[in-house]
Design an enzyme around this catalytic site. Structure first.
Site, PDB file in Angstrom:
ATOM      1  N   CYS A  77       0.845  -1.191   0.000  1.00 22.28           N
ATOM      2  CA  CYS A  77       0.000   0.000   0.000  1.00 22.28           C
ATOM      3  C   CYS A  77       0.883   1.245   0.000  1.00 22.28           C
ATOM      4  CB  CYS A  77      -0.909  -0.005   1.218  1.00 22.28           C
ATOM      5  SG  CYS A  77      -1.897   1.509   1.352  1.00 22.28           S
ATOM      6  N   ILE A  78       0.734   2.073  -1.007  1.00 26.07           N
ATOM      7  CA  ILE A  78       1.613   3.230  -1.160  1.00 26.07           C
ATOM      8  C   ILE A  78       1.438   4.240  -0.037  1.00 26.07           C
ATOM      9  CG2 ILE A  78       0.058   4.453  -2.738  1.00 26.07           C
ATOM     10  CD1 ILE A  78       2.657   5.399  -4.208  1.00 26.07           C
TER      11      ILE A  78
END
Length: 130
Positions: A77-78
């Site tokens: 997840c960025i």
């Protein structure tokens, strides 16, 4: 059966070790993993700079080898990664940081990738969730 695996816990946690053992068992049982998604503190499992003490198992390295060896879709997840300092080359450049530390085999992407994995898989199995 197709599985999506979401890891929310840090690499040194029992949840991370259980998740890796589960993933190994899934493949050994002839099933498929459509995606491994790292979220919250789980993103630390994608750091190339994590170093385990000599007397402990290096779960971060184990995850990296597992994802690469099996050609899995390893997604981080960025938003959670940026918050915790796990950056690929593009994000390090974008935010003016001196180096990237995302380990090979992992890619930064949005939470939509978890949603898409859930739509593709027969089961979502989460480890270390809130």
């Amino acid at each position: 059966m197709k599985f999506a695996i979401a890891l929310f816990a840090a690499p040194h946690s029992p949840a991370s070790r259980r998740a890796l053992r589960f993933a190994e068992a899934v493949l050994a049982g002839g099933h498929e993993i459509v995606r491994v998604f790292l979220y919250q503190d789980g993103v630390h499992s994608a750091s190339a700079n994590a170093v385990a003490p000599q007397d402990e198992r290096d779960i971060t390295a184990d995850w990296q080898r597992f994802v690469e060896r099996h050609g899995l879709d390893g997604v981080v997840c960025i938003a959670a990664a940026l918050r915790r300092g796990v950056l690929d080359t593009d994000e390090a450049r974008r935010y003016g940081r001196p180096a990237a530390n995302l380990a090979p085999g992992w890619q930064l992407s949005g939470l939509g990738q978890l949603h898409e994995a859930v739509q593709t898989a027969d089961r979502l199995v989460c480890f270390g969730g809130p």
